[in-house]
Write a protein that holds these residues in place. Structure first.
Motif, PDB file in Angstrom:
ATOM      1  N   ALA A   1       0.833  -1.208   0.000  1.00  0.00           N
ATOM      2  CA  ALA A   1       0.000   0.000   0.000  1.00  0.00           C
ATOM      3  C   ALA A   1       0.869   1.260   0.000  1.00  0.00           C
ATOM      4  O   ALA A   1       0.561   2.240  -0.689  1.00  0.00           O
ATOM      5  N   LEU A   2       1.958   1.219   0.747  1.00  0.00           N
ATOM      6  CA  LEU A   2       2.852   2.374   0.811  1.00  0.00           C
ATOM      7  C   LEU A   2       3.570   2.578  -0.515  1.00  0.00           C
ATOM      8  O   LEU A   2       3.670   3.710  -1.020  1.00  0.00           O
ATOM      9  N   LEU A   3       4.053   1.494  -1.125  1.00  0.00           N
ATOM     10  CA  LEU A   3       4.708   1.606  -2.429  1.00  0.00           C
ATOM     11  C   LEU A   3       3.742   2.151  -3.481  1.00  0.00           C
ATOM     12  O   LEU A   3       4.113   2.982  -4.312  1.00  0.00           O
ATOM     13  N   ALA A   4       2.497   1.675  -3.447  1.00  0.00           N
ATOM     14  CA  ALA A   4       1.504   2.145  -4.413  1.00  0.00           C
ATOM     15  C   ALA A   4       1.205   3.626  -4.211  1.00  0.00           C
ATOM     16  O   ALA A   4       1.032   4.373  -5.190  1.00  0.00           O
ATOM     17  N   ALA A   5       1.157   4.068  -2.960  1.00  0.00           N
ATOM     18  CA  ALA A   5       0.893   5.484  -2.688  1.00  0.00           C
ATOM     19  C   ALA A   5       2.017   6.362  -3.228  1.00  0.00           C
ATOM     20  O   ALA A   5       1.769   7.427  -3.804  1.00  0.00           O
ATOM     21  N   VAL A   6       3.265   5.913  -3.069  1.00  0.00           N
ATOM     22  CA  VAL A   6       4.403   6.675  -3.603  1.00  0.00           C
ATOM     23  C   VAL A   6       4.368   6.682  -5.122  1.00  0.00           C
ATOM     24  O   VAL A   6       4.617   7.711  -5.767  1.00  0.00           O
ATOM     25  N   ALA A   7       4.060   5.537  -5.720  1.00  0.00           N
ATOM     26  CA  ALA A   7       4.043   5.437  -7.181  1.00  0.00           C
ATOM     27  C   ALA A   7       3.038   6.393  -7.810  1.00  0.00           C
ATOM     28  O   ALA A   7       3.241   6.872  -8.933  1.00  0.00           O
TER      29      ALA A   7
ATOM     30  N   ASP B   1       5.198  17.214  -8.273  1.00  0.00           N
ATOM     31  CA  ASP B   1       5.108  18.353  -7.355  1.00  0.00           C
ATOM     32  C   ASP B   1       4.923  17.910  -5.905  1.00  0.00           C
ATOM     33  O   ASP B   1       5.308  18.632  -4.976  1.00  0.00           O
ATOM     34  N   ASP B   2       4.346  16.713  -5.703  1.00  0.00           N
ATOM     35  CA  ASP B   2       4.095  16.240  -4.343  1.00  0.00           C
ATOM     36  C   ASP B   2       5.390  15.979  -3.584  1.00  0.00           C
ATOM     37  O   ASP B   2       5.419  16.044  -2.352  1.00  0.00           O
ATOM     38  N   PHE B   3       6.464  15.676  -4.292  1.00  0.00           N
ATOM     39  CA  PHE B   3       7.726  15.348  -3.630  1.00  0.00           C
ATOM     40  C   PHE B   3       8.311  16.562  -2.900  1.00  0.00           C
ATOM     41  O   PHE B   3       9.126  16.395  -1.993  1.00  0.00           O
ATOM     42  N   GLY B   4       7.905  17.756  -3.302  1.00  0.00           N
ATOM     43  CA  GLY B   4       8.392  18.961  -2.650  1.00  0.00           C
ATOM     44  C   GLY B   4       7.495  19.459  -1.534  1.00  0.00           C
ATOM     45  O   GLY B   4       7.786  20.498  -0.928  1.00  0.00           O
ATOM     46  N   ARG B   5       6.424  18.734  -1.237  1.00  0.00           N
ATOM     47  CA  ARG B   5       5.511  19.143  -0.162  1.00  0.00           C
ATOM     48  C   ARG B   5       6.012  18.631   1.191  1.00  0.00           C
ATOM     49  O   ARG B   5       6.800  17.686   1.250  1.00  0.00           O
ATOM     50  N   PRO B   6       5.537  19.218   2.282  1.00  0.00           N
ATOM     51  CA  PRO B   6       5.936  18.729   3.615  1.00  0.00           C
ATOM     52  C   PRO B   6       5.398  17.319   3.853  1.00  0.00           C
ATOM     53  O   PRO B   6       4.354  16.935   3.313  1.00  0.00           O
ATOM     54  N   SER B   7       6.114  16.573   4.651  1.00  0.00           N
ATOM     55  CA  SER B   7       5.616  15.270   5.110  1.00  0.00           C
ATOM     56  C   SER B   7       5.248  15.392   6.582  1.00  0.00           C
ATOM     57  O   SER B   7       5.387  16.456   7.187  1.00  0.00           O
TER      58      SER B   7
ATOM     59  N   LEU C   1      -1.220  15.551   1.948  1.00  0.00           N
ATOM     60  CA  LEU C   1      -1.701  15.157   0.617  1.00  0.00           C
ATOM     61  C   LEU C   1      -3.088  14.540   0.786  1.00  0.00           C
ATOM     62  O   LEU C   1      -3.244  13.319   0.807  1.00  0.00           O
ATOM     63  N   PRO C   2      -4.115  15.359   0.912  1.00  0.00           N
ATOM     64  CA  PRO C   2      -5.453  14.853   1.253  1.00  0.00           C
ATOM     65  C   PRO C   2      -6.043  13.896   0.228  1.00  0.00           C
ATOM     66  O   PRO C   2      -6.936  13.117   0.575  1.00  0.00           O
ATOM     67  N   ASP C   3      -5.555  13.927  -1.010  1.00  0.00           N
ATOM     68  CA  ASP C   3      -6.111  13.037  -2.025  1.00  0.00           C
ATOM     69  C   ASP C   3      -5.381  11.699  -2.107  1.00  0.00           C
ATOM     70  O   ASP C   3      -5.809  10.802  -2.841  1.00  0.00           O
ATOM     71  N   ALA C   4      -4.290  11.551  -1.368  1.00  0.00           N
ATOM     72  CA  ALA C   4      -3.529  10.301  -1.401  1.00  0.00           C
ATOM     73  C   ALA C   4      -4.259   9.239  -0.575  1.00  0.00           C
ATOM     74  O   ALA C   4      -4.900   9.542   0.433  1.00  0.00           O
ATOM     75  N   PRO C   5      -4.171   7.968  -0.979  1.00  0.00           N
ATOM     76  CA  PRO C   5      -4.878   6.907  -0.250  1.00  0.00           C
ATOM     77  C   PRO C   5      -4.268   6.669   1.124  1.00  0.00           C
ATOM     78  O   PRO C   5      -3.041   6.691   1.278  1.00  0.00           O
ATOM     79  N   PRO C   6      -5.095   6.438   2.142  1.00  0.00           N
ATOM     80  CA  PRO C   6      -4.589   6.169   3.488  1.00  0.00           C
ATOM     81  C   PRO C   6      -4.108   4.723   3.603  1.00  0.00           C
ATOM     82  O   PRO C   6      -4.331   3.907   2.691  1.00  0.00           O
ATOM     83  N   PRO C   7      -3.478   4.366   4.713  1.00  0.00           N
ATOM     84  CA  PRO C   7      -3.115   2.961   4.931  1.00  0.00           C
ATOM     85  C   PRO C   7      -4.368   2.085   4.988  1.00  0.00           C
ATOM     86  O   PRO C   7      -5.432   2.550   5.415  1.00  0.00           O
TER      87      PRO C   7
ATOM     88  N   GLU D   1       6.263   0.480  11.340  1.00  0.00           N
ATOM     89  CA  GLU D   1       7.080   1.438  10.583  1.00  0.00           C
ATOM     90  C   GLU D   1       6.380   1.873   9.305  1.00  0.00           C
ATOM     91  O   GLU D   1       6.254   3.063   9.012  1.00  0.00           O
ATOM     92  N   TRP D   2       5.918   0.912   8.523  1.00  0.00           N
ATOM     93  CA  TRP D   2       5.289   1.249   7.236  1.00  0.00           C
ATOM     94  C   TRP D   2       4.013   2.054   7.448  1.00  0.00           C
ATOM     95  O   TRP D   2       3.733   2.994   6.693  1.00  0.00           O
ATOM     96  N   THR D   3       3.215   1.673   8.441  1.00  0.00           N
ATOM     97  CA  THR D   3       1.937   2.348   8.644  1.00  0.00           C
ATOM     98  C   THR D   3       2.138   3.784   9.107  1.00  0.00           C
ATOM     99  O   THR D   3       1.477   4.715   8.617  1.00  0.00           O
ATOM    100  N   LEU D   4       3.063   3.992  10.046  1.00  0.00           N
ATOM    101  CA  LEU D   4       3.343   5.356  10.488  1.00  0.00           C
ATOM    102  C   LEU D   4       3.867   6.207   9.329  1.00  0.00           C
ATOM    103  O   LEU D   4       3.458   7.366   9.158  1.00  0.00           O
ATOM    104  N   HIS D   5       4.748   5.632   8.523  1.00  0.00           N
ATOM    105  CA  HIS D   5       5.294   6.412   7.411  1.00  0.00           C
ATOM    106  C   HIS D   5       4.270   6.623   6.301  1.00  0.00           C
ATOM    107  O   HIS D   5       4.358   7.610   5.564  1.00  0.00           O
ATOM    108  N   HIS D   6       3.307   5.734   6.168  1.00  0.00           N
ATOM    109  CA  HIS D   6       2.214   5.978   5.214  1.00  0.00           C
ATOM    110  C   HIS D   6       1.412   7.197   5.687  1.00  0.00           C
ATOM    111  O   HIS D   6       1.050   8.062   4.871  1.00  0.00           O
ATOM    112  N   LEU D   7       1.169   7.273   6.979  1.00  0.00           N
ATOM    113  CA  LEU D   7       0.485   8.447   7.523  1.00  0.00           C
ATOM    114  C   LEU D   7       1.335   9.705   7.352  1.00  0.00           C
ATOM    115  O   LEU D   7       0.812  10.783   7.065  1.00  0.00           O
ATOM    116  N   ASP D   8       2.653   9.567   7.505  1.00  0.00           N
ATOM    117  CA  ASP D   8       3.549  10.704   7.279  1.00  0.00           C
ATOM    118  C   ASP D   8       3.496  11.160   5.821  1.00  0.00           C
ATOM    119  O   ASP D   8       3.483  12.360   5.529  1.00  0.00           O
ATOM    120  N   LEU D   9       3.484  10.195   4.923  1.00  0.00           N
ATOM    121  CA  LEU D   9       3.478  10.505   3.496  1.00  0.00           C
ATOM    122  C   LEU D   9       2.249  11.315   3.107  1.00  0.00           C
ATOM    123  O   LEU D   9       2.319  12.258   2.310  1.00  0.00           O
TER     124      LEU D   9
END
Length: 219
Positions: A11-17, A22-28, A154-160, A142-150
């Motif tokens: 799920a985390l890899l898919a969210a990054v993909a 422009d999203d890469f320059g936003r705050p996490s 980014l309100p349109d990104a899928p949650p964990p 680790e993955w779940t917390l970082h998915h929330l960080d990601l």
């Protein structure tokens, strides 16, 4: 366990993909890190998973999924030398497509290695020994917390997914030795308990005496 590890990591890899450049320059949600810095950290995490799964141990386990983690009450500032190195590495990619590709490449390999690993085998990392099952279970947090960080900004990104969220919350409770109120959602518990968000007045009331002990910083 491998199934939960795979679900949270996939799920985390898919969210990054799916991130726009422009999203890469936003705050996490990580203090002092942009999204690109967090993604670079995930590349390093994936490398660590590959290294650990290829480091067999013959001695008895010294840690389990919960005791793998340490707990402090001091939030990170982003000024740690390793954190600063991650920021420099992330900036060196320049083109977000290169960072996205590197995570997909190394991350897919880490996912395959996890699926192929013997759950009962013992692996060594950071001077400790765990079963593979416990090591992979630890990384669900680790993955779940970082998915929330990601997705923090980014309100349109899928949650964990719900299942890893529930498992991460349960592991957080084991790590901290605290049972968080059932009235708090899994997402709210993970964000508030680890200091990623301050509790709202209502959440502070729900937490009761636990509110004075926040945050539980996992590392």
């Amino acid at each position: 366990m491998a199934d939960s590890f795979s679900a949270s990591w996939s799920a985390l890899l898919a969210a990054v993909a799916d991130l726009a450049d422009d999203d890469f320059g936003r705050p996490s949600g990580c203090a002092g890190w942009l999204v690109r810095d967090l993604v670079c950290h995930l590349v390093i995490d994936a490398q660590d998973v590959l290294i650990t799964l290829a480091t067999p141990a013959a001695t008895a386990p010294t840690r389990d999924a919960a005791t793998y983690w340490t707990v402090t009450h001091t939030p990170p500032t982003g000024e740690d030398p390793l954190d600063a190195l991650t920021v420099r590495l992330a900036a060196a990619y320049q083109d977000p497509a290169l960072l996205r590709f590197h995570l997909d490449d190394v991350g897919s390999a880490a996912g395959r290695a996890a699926r192929l690993a013997d759950p009962a085998a013992r692996v060594g990392t950071q001077g400790e020994v765990l079963t593979t099952a416990d090591y992979l279970s630890a990384y669900v947090l680790e993955w779940t917390l970082h998915h929330l960080d990601l997705t923090a900004h980014l309100p349109d990104a899928p949650p964990p997914p719900p299942e890893p969220l529930a498992e991460a919350r349960a592991l957080l409770e084991r790590v901290t030795g605290e049972l968080f109120p059932a009235a708090l959602s899994d997402t709210a518990t993970l964000l508030v308990a680890t200091g990623r968000l301050p509790p709202t007045p209502g959440e502070r009331t729900t937490l009761g005496a636990l509110a004075a002990r926040l945050p539980f910083v996992i590392g």
